[in-house]
Enzyme design. Structure first.
Site, mmCIF file in Angstrom:
data_model
loop_
_atom_site.group_PDB
_atom_site.id
_atom_site.type_symbol
_atom_site.label_atom_id
_atom_site.label_comp_id
_atom_site.label_asym_id
_atom_site.label_seq_id
_atom_site.Cartn_x
_atom_site.Cartn_y
_atom_site.Cartn_z
ATOM 1 N N LYS A 123 0.760 -1.232 -0.098
ATOM 2 C CA LYS A 123 -0.124 0.082 -0.111
ATOM 3 C C LYS A 123 0.899 1.353 0.112
ATOM 4 C CE LYS A 123 -3.549 -2.504 2.438
ATOM 5 N NZ LYS A 123 -2.934 -3.763 2.712
ATOM 6 N N ASP B 34 5.963 1.483 10.949
ATOM 7 C CA ASP B 34 5.615 0.098 11.276
ATOM 8 C C ASP B 34 6.561 -0.154 12.512
ATOM 9 O OD1 ASP B 34 3.941 -2.335 10.200
ATOM 10 O OD2 ASP B 34 5.694 -3.183 11.120
ATOM 11 N N CYS C 29 -7.647 -7.270 7.104
ATOM 12 C CA CYS C 29 -7.781 -8.449 6.113
ATOM 13 C C CYS C 29 -8.439 -9.588 7.044
ATOM 14 C CB CYS C 29 -6.541 -8.792 5.520
ATOM 15 S SG CYS C 29 -5.231 -9.017 7.046
#
Length: 421
Positions: free
Chosen positions: A246, A261, A354
């Site tokens: 992404k 992250d 997800c």
């Protein structure tokens, strides 16, 4: 690759022992280097055998149970499972049986069961393939199937289980020209512009890899950025960014992207992919809840159960038991609230997971709307996406059984949240 196939099969059985006996994920095992000593071809074979067996576990057990008066120890049972799956999928009986007998004979405490292995697998070779073809798609474990049936109904879950059993093709996101990538790789264009390749082989050897023309990304995983619709020059924050698909989508739009992250190793991979594709992003290794600043738009792909990726990761329902879901749901709530504080007035946040569990998608948005008076759900429908997939609270629900005629997609939940000016 070894002529006997024994090293690959030994490694496959070991990975099954770890997943089914210790609750470890295959990604964790591969990251720890359990296959590093094998030749490249054997590594791929071992991973494929383990994944095929996990995907087919219920079928394998049904085939084996009529030849066993009681189940042997887990390691031997896993060897029988691998052998049964290979035999029922058409592998030559002589090679499979001999290899699995050798695998069991090398087990320190179970070598005496090689005779049992030989006898059972010879019987499976005789009658297994016909029985295999008549069995239904394997069902999810009860701990997960129950909540999903409650959410989507038995018929929908049955269709998802068919998609899980079929596995997943390779999807690519093009940096700039999807049709050119499809032509070069022999893939087909999906309705949302992703490129789907069957029988891809080694990814790094595919046309356009070294040139950075594309990256691997499931078609469903490409949709959140399409919903975000970043514009050149915007300041966009990508939270929980690894593995970086992404991030690269946002960068390719011309937006100024900051990717965050907390995993140094995963962010190293993001950096390597950015270099390969010639794209740019500011990378920050940090807990997303510690980020400060103000951004035009934010993408939050929150940590979740990953239950939407089971067709690609068949170890997930077997390595997990749902005990961590409560903590994940709490973390998602914290991340939504913090991400919202980083979006400027008039800006937007795309929240996605997800996951197939409504508690990690639809319910999160219902609750977030109660906490934030300046939040409105306004999820656009990207090109190629069915408007019927918009849910009652305004998000977008993707499921593995969607696009069944095209090979399915990962399960995802996506919602765009607009902040009042």
């Amino acid at each position: 690759m070894s002529d006997t196939g024994v090293p690959a099969r030994l490694s496959a059985v070991y990975m099954l022992d770890q997943v089914l006996g210790e609750g470890r994920l295959m990604s964790e095992l591969l990251g720890a280097g359990v296959l590093d000593k094998l030749p490249v071809e054997d590594r791929a074979r071992a991973a494929r055998l383990a994944q095929d067996t996990l995907r087919s576990l219920e079928r394998a057990d049904r085939i084996l149970q009529k030849h066993l008066s009681k189940y042997p120890p887990l390691t031997v049972r896993n060897a029988l499972r691998v052998g049964a799956v290979e035999l029922c999928q058409g592998a030559a009986a002589h090679g499979v049986v001999n290899a699995m007998v050798e695998v069991v004979s090398r087990q320190k405490n179970f070598g005496h069961l090689k005779g049992l292995t030989n006898a059972v697998l010879r019987k499976v070779a005789a009658d297994g393939p016909e029985a295999w073809a008549a069995l239904r798609a394997p069902r999810l474990p009860k701990w997960l199937r129950g909540p999903l049936v409650e959410a989507w109904g038995a018929e929908a879950i049955g269709a998802m289980e068919v998609a899980h059993f079929a596995g997943a093709p390779l999807d690519l996101t093009a940096k700039s020209d999807p049709k050119a990538v499809a032509d070069a790789t022999g893939g087909v264009l999906l309705p949302n512009g992703s490129v789907r390749v069957s029988d891809a082989g080694q990814v790094s050897a595919m046309p356009g890899f070294d040139a950075g023309d594309w990256w691997v990304q499931d078609a469903a995983a490409a949709v959140p950025v399409q919903v975000l619709a970043p514009v050149a020059g915007e300041r966009v924050l990508d939270l929980c960014a690894a593995p970086g698909g992404k991030t690269m989508q946002i960068s390719a739009s011309g937006a100024q992207v900051t990717a965050v992250d907390e995993s140094p190793s995963r962010m190293k991979r993001v950096g390597e992919n950015l270099v390969r594709t010639g794209l740019k992003a500011d990378l920050i290794v940090e807990d997303a809840r510690a980020v400060t600043g103000s951004y035009d738009a934010c993408l939050l792909d929150a940590p979740c159960s990953a239950t939407g990726t089971m067709r690609r990761h068949p170890d997930l329902p077997h390595a997990k038991d749902g005990s961590e879901f409560g903590d994940l749901i709490d973390l998602q709530e914290q991340l939504i609230d913090h991400a919202w504080s980083l979006v400027r007035p008039g800006g937007r946040l795309v929240f996605c997971t997800c996951s197939l569990l409504p508690d990690e998608g639809e319910v999160q948005i219902d609750d977030a709307l109660l906490r934030h008076a300046d939040m409105t759900v306004n999820t656009p429908v990207p090109d190629g996406i069915d408007p019927a997939w918009i849910t009652s609270e305004g998000g977008l629900r993707l499921r593995p059984d969607y696009w069944a005629d095209k090979g399915g997609m990962d399960g995802f939940y996506i919602a765009r949240l607009d902040k009042s000016a």
